[in-house]
Write an enzyme that holds these catalytic residues in place. Structure first.
Site, PDB file in Angstrom:
ATOM      1  N   GLU A 191     131.077  29.835 -33.876  1.00  0.00           N
ATOM      2  CA  GLU A 191     130.812  29.805 -32.432  1.00  0.00           C
ATOM      3  C   GLU A 191     132.014  30.258 -31.615  1.00  0.00           C
ATOM      4  OE1 GLU A 191     129.377  25.582 -32.053  1.00  0.00           O
ATOM      5  OE2 GLU A 191     127.898  26.536 -30.756  1.00  0.00           O
ATOM      6  N   TRP A 209     121.587  33.084 -17.193  1.00  0.00           N
ATOM      7  CA  TRP A 209     121.834  33.417 -18.603  1.00  0.00           C
ATOM      8  C   TRP A 209     120.656  34.284 -19.011  1.00  0.00           C
ATOM      9  CZ3 TRP A 209     119.750  31.805 -23.525  1.00  0.00           C
ATOM     10  CH2 TRP A 209     120.619  32.017 -24.605  1.00  0.00           C
ATOM     11  N   GLU A 269     128.299  22.143 -40.293  1.00  0.00           N
ATOM     12  CA  GLU A 269     128.825  21.953 -38.938  1.00  0.00           C
ATOM     13  C   GLU A 269     130.212  22.607 -38.798  1.00  0.00           C
ATOM     14  OE1 GLU A 269     127.762  21.242 -36.189  1.00  0.00           O
ATOM     15  OE2 GLU A 269     129.461  20.588 -34.998  1.00  0.00           O
ATOM     16  N   LYS A 277     125.538  26.091 -23.077  1.00  0.00           N
ATOM     17  CA  LYS A 277     125.679  24.677 -23.429  1.00  0.00           C
ATOM     18  C   LYS A 277     124.324  24.015 -23.583  1.00  0.00           C
ATOM     19  CE  LYS A 277     127.915  20.887 -24.219  1.00  0.00           C
ATOM     20  NZ  LYS A 277     128.466  20.782 -25.579  1.00  0.00           N
ATOM     21  N   ARG A 287     127.613  25.479 -18.969  1.00  0.00           N
ATOM     22  CA  ARG A 287     126.343  25.694 -19.659  1.00  0.00           C
ATOM     23  C   ARG A 287     126.219  27.137 -20.151  1.00  0.00           C
ATOM     24  NH1 ARG A 287     122.017  22.300 -17.769  1.00  0.00           N
ATOM     25  NH2 ARG A 287     120.695  24.114 -17.643  1.00  0.00           N
ATOM     26  N   LYS A 312     130.992  25.498 -36.096  1.00  0.00           N
ATOM     27  CA  LYS A 312     132.071  25.407 -35.113  1.00  0.00           C
ATOM     28  C   LYS A 312     132.925  26.662 -35.168  1.00  0.00           C
ATOM     29  CE  LYS A 312     131.018  23.147 -33.111  1.00  0.00           C
ATOM     30  NZ  LYS A 312     129.888  22.313 -33.020  1.00  0.00           N
ATOM     31  N   CYS A 337     120.772  28.989 -17.575  1.00  0.00           N
ATOM     32  CA  CYS A 337     120.693  29.104 -16.116  1.00  0.00           C
ATOM     33  C   CYS A 337     120.946  27.761 -15.433  1.00  0.00           C
ATOM     34  CB  CYS A 337     119.314  29.589 -15.713  1.00  0.00           C
ATOM     35  SG  CYS A 337     118.886  31.141 -16.463  1.00  0.00           S
ATOM     36  N   ASN A 394     114.754  28.610 -13.062  1.00  0.00           N
ATOM     37  CA  ASN A 394     115.149  28.377 -14.463  1.00  0.00           C
ATOM     38  C   ASN A 394     113.878  28.273 -15.295  1.00  0.00           C
ATOM     39  OD1 ASN A 394     117.775  28.192 -13.719  1.00  0.00           O
ATOM     40  ND2 ASN A 394     118.011  26.007 -14.162  1.00  0.00           N
ATOM     41  N   GLY A 395     113.932  28.745 -16.530  1.00  0.00           N
ATOM     42  CA  GLY A 395     112.765  28.656 -17.404  1.00  0.00           C
ATOM     43  C   GLY A 395     112.195  30.036 -17.664  1.00  0.00           C
ATOM     44  N   HIS A 399     124.810  29.627 -57.867  1.00  0.00           N
ATOM     45  CA  HIS A 399     123.468  30.229 -57.901  1.00  0.00           C
ATOM     46  C   HIS A 399     123.394  31.495 -57.045  1.00  0.00           C
ATOM     47  CE1 HIS A 399     121.994  26.933 -60.266  1.00  0.00           C
ATOM     48  NE2 HIS A 399     122.527  26.085 -59.394  1.00  0.00           N
TER      49      HIS A 399
HETATM   50  O1  M6R Z   1     121.799  19.734 -26.481  1.00  0.00           O
HETATM   51  P1  M6R Z   1     121.378  19.849 -27.922  1.00  0.00           P
HETATM   52  O2  M6R Z   1     122.111  18.923 -28.810  1.00  0.00           O
HETATM   53  O3  M6R Z   1     119.893  19.700 -28.088  1.00  0.00           O
HETATM   54  O4  M6R Z   1     121.741  21.327 -28.325  1.00  0.00           O
HETATM   55  C1  M6R Z   1     121.408  21.858 -29.585  1.00  0.00           C
HETATM   56  C2  M6R Z   1     122.239  23.087 -29.889  1.00  0.00           C
HETATM   57  O5  M6R Z   1     121.971  24.101 -28.960  1.00  0.00           O
HETATM   58  C3  M6R Z   1     123.740  22.771 -29.878  1.00  0.00           C
HETATM   59  O6  M6R Z   1     124.065  21.744 -30.748  1.00  0.00           O
HETATM   60  C4  M6R Z   1     124.551  24.039 -30.231  1.00  0.00           C
HETATM   61  O7  M6R Z   1     124.355  24.356 -31.570  1.00  0.00           O
HETATM   62  C5  M6R Z   1     126.033  23.798 -29.911  1.00  0.00           C
HETATM   63  N1  M6R Z   1     126.588  24.961 -29.301  1.00  0.00           N
HETATM   64  C6  M6R Z   1     126.844  23.442 -31.096  1.00  0.00           C
HETATM   65  O8  M6R Z   1     128.208  23.459 -30.887  1.00  0.00           O
END
Ligand code: M6R
Length: 602
Positions: free
Chosen positions: A485, A75, A478, A597, A27, A482, A2, A99-100, A501
């Protein structure tokens, strides 16, 4: 996640709100809305989906003259992404954005409903506006009604409220979710981060938890539990150019290409001729520290995991890494000789922030590694090192990961220097490798073309394994994150030695394996793991400086003098692979579905 924008003044309010919300689009959100009061007239518009839908709905409306206004991108947390659930939420004569999460909303809602209040949405937020109007109907005093309302709220909130009962005022409160106030003459802005008000406001005040008040007549009245308080404004940054796409197709693509440049910024003034220095850190921070614990989420967790190998190998200090959302509820045993490090791109991730608060409460010293100055995590920490990646707009984090990893590598050396656990030969080797890192991050156009071409072979199948050993295991995690996502394909990261394993049972021609095969670290070990997969007919994309005949596809890397150089070069290859697969699948690269984000709810 949000986003909030608010404005009180004489300028065109609709455009200020919509432009501000646009800045928060990255975001992630699923609906948006605005509410404006001017000339005693209350106007409200909402739309599901992209902001353009809200722009279309408001195209025949203009708001001229003095007035108050609030806007929100939502969101979904409580209730589906529908127009009714979109903010601002409405009472009989007031509107609220929030927000929250209001944790006791159900209890408050039950009470209000028992008194005959009708709710239109499924959200926790709507309770705020009804509670306000209930209080106001009793005392006929909007300010008192607002104070009585927020005193009843439990949980995290940043909220703005406007009401026809006091049509020149915006009421605000902040607790646990970010909110700031921007100033330019008598114009007052509110936002959940500073991007919406850059170029509009000249000064800013970042609200603290527990603060609330109101904006009226070009002034802010600020309060906390102890009563009225003064505050100091600070200058607001003006440079938004870095946040534009600069001719790239996507922010993510631009951010991949930017990594070589921003890495210089990350190292500037820290990588010296013969040592690492962080002038922002007090040497006392490491006094009596015998252990490091790192908490983070998502990509930041992966950089943490990579660094744990470096802290133990270079600094000779035990280091444990935990996912923040797990750490919070495991009743961890914490010792005050542990340095508690949090890593976060945004500095607003709720789980990481709460983990930090827990550690502080237990008396641990805290250090945050973050990309956003003045963010909640930075403000909460005893010390902070900024990653200096610049604004990252792509939801899929790239340059933030690269710069976090660099800061952590430098920090491992800094701690080693402090503990005298590094000899001059190794120190020189590490510093030399660091100096070469920007080169290893430069995106070679030929490589990019190759990844575009290769990507067409990886659009189907029953999944991806990214495999690596040592620091290349977190890089494999990672790479897989990526890919999933932005491509929505199933991908997993695995330590390559662990495949036999269990996961190797999945091996067949439709299983795609991306093998990270650095020359400088355990090459023979990973080679035999990959051979085991080849023997079971898995389709292998090998990334290595050394040719590997069994691979179906091969990407040759160049920088094999140091594992970290190989790490950064291979990181770029995996980022480009994910990008190009996503492009071919026609996905929204910068704003992938279901993701935000900045994850400011638990
Ligand atoms: O802002 P932050 O680094 O604390 O966010 C953590 C995760 O939400 C963030 O890294 C998320 O996994 C990304 N979308 C990765 O690309």
């Amino acid at each position: 996640m949000c986003g909030i924008v608010g404005y009180v003044g004489k300028n065109e309010k609709k455009e200020i709100l919509l432009d501000g919300l646009q800045e928060l689009e990255y975001r992630g959100y699923d609906s948006a809305g605005i509410a404006i009061i001017e000339d005693k007239q209350l106007k409200n518009f909402k739309a599901v989906g992209k902001l353009q839908n809200l722009r279309d709905k408001t195209k025949d409306y203009a708001s001229e003259g003095f007035g108050v206004s609030i806007g929100h991108t939502r969101w979904a947390t409580h209730g589906k992404p529908t127009e009714l659930n979109a903010h601002p939420h409405m009472g009989a004569y007031s509107f609220v954005v929030h927000n929250g999460i209001i944790e006791n909303y159900q209890e408050l809602k039950d009470e209000l409903q028992a008194q005959g209040v009708k709710f239109l949405s499924q959200t926790d937020t709507e309770t705020i506006v009804h509670l306000f109007e209930k209080n106001h109907n009793i005392n006929n005093n909007p300010w008192k009604a607002f104070q009585d309302t927020i005193s009843k709220l439990e949980g995290a909130y940043a909220t703005l409220l406007i009401t026809e009962a006091d049509e020149e005022t915006i009421f605000f409160a902040k607790n646990g979710s970010p909110m700031l106030i921007g100033f330019n003459g008598s114009d007052i802005y509110f936002a959940s981060s500073d991007t919406p008000i850059i170029g509009k406001a000249t000064e800013v005040y970042y609200l603290e938890d527990g603060e609330f008040g109101y904006a009226k007549n070009g002034e802010i009245k600020l309060f906390d539990a102890n009563g009225a308080k003064s505050f100091s404004k600070q200058p607001l940054a003006t440079d938004k150019a870095m946040a534009q796409k600069d001719g790239y197709r996507f922010f993510m693509e631009k951010e991949i290409y930017e990594q070589a440049q921003v890495m210089n910024d990350t190292m500037m003034g820290r990588l010296l001729d013969d040592k690492i220095d962080f002038e922002e850190l007090d040497e006392n921070l490491f006094e009596n520290i015998t252990n490091i614990k790192i908490c983070a989420c998502g990509t930041s967790y992966h950089s943490a995991l990579a660094s744990s190998y470096l802290f133990e190998r270079i600094s000779k200090i035990p280091c444990q890494v935990e996912i923040a959302s797990e750490f919070r509820y495991k009743e961890p045993l914490l010792r005050d000789d542990t340095l508690f490090i949090t890593i976060s791109q945004s500095g607003e991730t709720a789980d990481t922030l709460e983990a930090l608060k827990m550690a502080k409460k237990a008396g641990l010293k805290s250090l945050s590694i973050c990309n956003v100055d003045n963010s909640s995590i930075v403000r909460e920490s005893d010390a902070a090192v900024l990653t200096r990646a610049g604004i990252e707009k792509g939801v899929a984090s790239t340059k933030a990961f690269a710069t976090q990893t660099m800061v952590l590598w430098m920090l491992a050396i800094y701690v080693a220097q402090a503990k005298n656990s590094i000899d001059s030969e190794l120190l020189k080797k590490e510093l030399d490798a660091m100096r070469h890192t920007p080169k290893a991050l430069v995106v070679d156009e030929k490589l990019h073309t190759k990844m575009t071409r290769l990507s067409k072979r990886y659009l189907h199948g029953h999944g991806f394994f990214f495999i690596g050993r040592d620091i290349f295991f977190p890089l494999a995690l990672e790479g897989a994150l990526k890919l999933k996502e932005i491509s929505y394909l199933h991908a997993e990261g695995y330590p390559s030695g662990e495949m036999k394993h269990g996961p190797i049972a999945l091996a067949d021609a439709e299983l795609f394996t991306v093998a990270l095969m650095p020359k400088s670290l355990h090459y023979d070990k990973i080679k035999s793991n990959v051979e085991e997969l080849c023997a079971r007919d898995a389709t292998v994309l090998a990334i290595s400086p050394d040719s590997f005949d069994l691979a179906d596809d091969f990407v040759k890397t160049k920088y094999d003098a140091h594992p970290m150089l190989e790490f950064f070069e291979m990181m770029v290859v995996t980022q480009l692979l994910a990008l190009e697969i996503s492009v071919r699948l026609g996905n929204d690269v910068d704003m992938p579905r279901n993701l935000a984000k900045s994850v400011t709810v638990e």
